[in-house]
Design a protein around this motif. Structure first.
Motif, short mmCIF file in Angstrom:
data_model
loop_
_atom_site.label_atom_id
_atom_site.label_comp_id
_atom_site.label_asym_id
_atom_site.label_seq_id
_atom_site.Cartn_x
_atom_site.Cartn_y
_atom_site.Cartn_z
N HIS A 86 0.83 -1.21 0.00
CA HIS A 86 0.00 0.00 0.00
C HIS A 86 0.87 1.26 0.00
O HIS A 86 0.55 2.25 0.65
CB HIS A 86 -0.95 0.00 1.20
N PHE A 88 1.33 4.10 -1.16
CA PHE A 88 0.62 5.16 -1.89
C PHE A 88 1.52 6.33 -2.24
O PHE A 88 1.26 7.05 -3.21
CB PHE A 88 -0.59 5.65 -1.08
N TRP A 89 2.60 6.54 -1.48
CA TRP A 89 3.50 7.66 -1.72
C TRP A 89 4.25 7.52 -3.04
O TRP A 89 4.78 8.50 -3.53
CB TRP A 89 4.48 7.81 -0.55
N ARG A 97 -4.94 7.32 -3.89
CA ARG A 97 -6.00 7.60 -2.92
C ARG A 97 -6.51 6.32 -2.26
O ARG A 97 -6.64 6.24 -1.04
CB ARG A 97 -7.16 8.32 -3.61
N GLN A 100 -3.84 4.84 0.02
CA GLN A 100 -3.68 5.63 1.24
C GLN A 100 -4.75 5.25 2.26
O GLN A 100 -4.46 5.11 3.45
CB GLN A 100 -3.74 7.12 0.94
#
Length: 129
Positions: A86, A88-89, A97, A100
């Motif tokens: 995950h 997300f960065w 989204r 995150q």
């Protein structure tokens, strides 16, 4: 009353892991494919370790059997899933989204697991270590 609520909370924290681990147990090849897709080595081994972590540690916590140790291990596993699955960065748009949200959900669960590690399994447990 508070001990009953605490025990219920301990179980509810790990329902997600138990259900997910059981689903993965029914399709370990699919899990291995997801792991391989992230470029991790030994995808079959990691798939079974994932199943053991989610289902095995989740059940230990739910039963209150070595719940402190299992909670710390499952918290570490959950943090690893944030970093590997995950992340997300390193994404953009809708993928960022959605991941995150998943990462923050997992981080919240880590908080619950650490509370179990700190407080112990409560009165209604197979052992109260």
């Amino acid at each position: 009353m508070s001990q009953a609520v605490f025990s219920l909370a301990r179980i509810l924290v790990v329902v997600l892991f138990c259900v997910s681990g059981f689903q993965k147990l029914m399709n370990p090849a699919g899990v291995a494919t997801l792991v391989a897709g992230k470029g991790l080595p030994y995808p079959q081994v990691l798939a079974y370790l994932t199943i053991a972590a989610e289902l095995g540690l989740g059940l230990l916590i739910a039963l209150g059997f070595y719940a402190r140790t299992a909670s710390v291990l499952l918290a570490g596993f959950t943090i690893a899933t944030i970093v590997v699955f995950h992340n997300f960065w390193s994404m953009s748009g809708e993928a960022a989204r959605l991941n995150q949200i998943q990462a923050l959900k997992n981080l919240s669960i880590v908080g619950g697991l650490l509370m179990i590690a700190a407080a112990g399994p409560g009165r209604f447990a197979l052992n109260r270590r």
